[in-house]
Design a protein around this motif. Structure first.
Motif, PDB file in Angstrom:
ATOM      1  N   ALA A   1      27.242 -10.298 -17.405  1.00 11.79           N
ATOM      2  CA  ALA A   1      28.706 -10.274 -17.412  1.00 11.79           C
ATOM      3  C   ALA A   1      29.206  -9.093 -16.591  1.00 11.79           C
ATOM      4  O   ALA A   1      28.638  -8.001 -16.639  1.00 11.79           O
ATOM      5  N   ARG A   2      30.285  -9.299 -15.855  1.00 10.24           N
ATOM      6  CA  ARG A   2      30.850  -8.255 -15.007  1.00 10.24           C
ATOM      7  C   ARG A   2      31.297  -7.061 -15.855  1.00 10.24           C
ATOM      8  O   ARG A   2      31.960  -7.216 -16.863  1.00 10.24           O
ATOM      9  N   GLY A   3      30.875  -5.872 -15.467  1.00  9.41           N
ATOM     10  CA  GLY A   3      31.297  -4.648 -16.122  1.00  9.41           C
ATOM     11  C   GLY A   3      30.452  -4.241 -17.325  1.00  9.41           C
ATOM     12  O   GLY A   3      30.431  -3.083 -17.704  1.00  9.41           O
ATOM     13  N   VAL A   4      29.751  -5.180 -17.954  1.00 14.87           N
ATOM     14  CA  VAL A   4      28.940  -4.843 -19.136  1.00 14.87           C
ATOM     15  C   VAL A   4      27.486  -5.250 -18.971  1.00 14.87           C
ATOM     16  O   VAL A   4      26.675  -5.054 -19.878  1.00 14.87           O
ATOM     17  N   GLY A   5      27.153  -5.847 -17.831  1.00 11.06           N
ATOM     18  CA  GLY A   5      25.771  -6.208 -17.554  1.00 11.06           C
ATOM     19  C   GLY A   5      25.220  -7.208 -18.551  1.00 11.06           C
ATOM     20  O   GLY A   5      25.856  -8.206 -18.879  1.00 11.06           O
ATOM     21  N   PHE A   6      24.036  -6.903 -19.061  1.00  8.56           N
ATOM     22  CA  PHE A   6      23.341  -7.812 -19.965  1.00  8.56           C
ATOM     23  C   PHE A   6      23.728  -7.599 -21.429  1.00  8.56           C
ATOM     24  O   PHE A   6      23.389  -8.413 -22.288  1.00  8.56           O
TER      25      PHE A   6
ATOM     26  N   ARG B   1      25.459 -11.678 -27.925  1.00  8.59           N
ATOM     27  CA  ARG B   1      25.710 -13.068 -28.357  1.00  8.59           C
ATOM     28  C   ARG B   1      24.424 -13.708 -28.851  1.00  8.59           C
ATOM     29  O   ARG B   1      24.419 -14.446 -29.836  1.00  8.59           O
ATOM     30  N   ILE B   2      23.311 -13.412 -28.195  1.00  7.57           N
ATOM     31  CA  ILE B   2      22.032 -14.007 -28.574  1.00  7.57           C
ATOM     32  C   ILE B   2      21.512 -13.402 -29.881  1.00  7.57           C
ATOM     33  O   ILE B   2      21.086 -14.126 -30.780  1.00  7.57           O
TER      34      ILE B   2
ATOM     35  N   VAL C   1      15.478  -9.041 -29.485  1.00  2.00           N
ATOM     36  CA  VAL C   1      15.917  -9.289 -28.109  1.00  2.00           C
ATOM     37  C   VAL C   1      15.631  -8.029 -27.302  1.00  2.00           C
ATOM     38  O   VAL C   1      15.977  -6.925 -27.722  1.00  2.00           O
ATOM     39  N   TYR C   2      14.996  -8.213 -26.152  1.00  5.37           N
ATOM     40  CA  TYR C   2      14.656  -7.090 -25.279  1.00  5.37           C
ATOM     41  C   TYR C   2      15.099  -7.393 -23.851  1.00  5.37           C
ATOM     42  O   TYR C   2      14.918  -8.516 -23.372  1.00  5.37           O
ATOM     43  N   LEU C   3      15.653  -6.396 -23.162  1.00  4.09           N
ATOM     44  CA  LEU C   3      15.936  -6.493 -21.736  1.00  4.09           C
ATOM     45  C   LEU C   3      14.624  -6.218 -21.021  1.00  4.09           C
ATOM     46  O   LEU C   3      13.949  -5.220 -21.307  1.00  4.09           O
TER      47      LEU C   3
END
Length: 165
Positions: free
Chosen positions: A76-81, A87-88, A97-99
């Motif tokens: 998402a623009r401005g907030v990244g992942f 949401r997930i 959940v991991y980036l």
């Protein structure tokens, strides 16, 4: 962070069941000092909770399936992942959940009663999110080690054939 705080964190990370008295004795500190350190770490949210590691394979009445889902998303623009991850992780089926670096952006751990339950979650909830581009699902077949604990039986005899020269 102070060295005492780091030591306490390392001790309780290995065994959160230890009493304050035992931790104090291990570190050569007073119980009051250790209790204050733990309280401060909880206030700072460095300690988020205490959990028990259970080998569910040994609980005959309990059957659960775990899947690791690689997810490719549009940030998402401005907030990244972060917003996508939020949401997930709000779905009750999601345990972690991991980036990630690499071909996929997020690694999502999902639990369900059956493979069909997990498939339904992925197709109806996860893949339905606007920002999700693709998913790849890997089902856990057997756990050998989790959070530093080996989950194999130590009591079993070594069944390898002895080879001698």
């Amino acid at each position: 962070m102070k060295e005492t705080e780091i030591q306490v964190l390392k001790i309780i990370e290995k065994n959160a069941n230890l009493s304050v008295a035992k931790i104090a004795k291990m570190m050569g500190k007073s119980e009051q000092e250790i209790q204050q350190v733990i309280d401060d770490l909880e206030d700072k949210k460095a300690i988020l909770g205490y959990s028990t590691l259970i080998d569910w394979a040994k609980v005959v009445e309990h059957e659960e399936v775990t899947a690791m889902v690689d997810v490719k998303v549009t940030p998402a623009r401005g907030v990244g992942f972060d917003k996508v991850a939020e949401r997930i992780y709000r779905f009750p089926e999601v345990k972690a959940v991991y980036l990630m670096s690499g071909a996929y952006d997020l690694s999502v751990t999902v639990n369900g009663k059956t493979m069909m339950d997990i498939g339904k979650f992925i197709s109806e909830k996860l893949s339905a999110l606007d920002s999700v581009l693709s998913t790849t699902t890997h089902f856990v077949l057997k756990r050998y080690k989790h959070d530093g604990f080996i989950l194999e039986d130590d009591d079993e005899d070594d069944k390898r054939i002895v080879v001698s020269p």
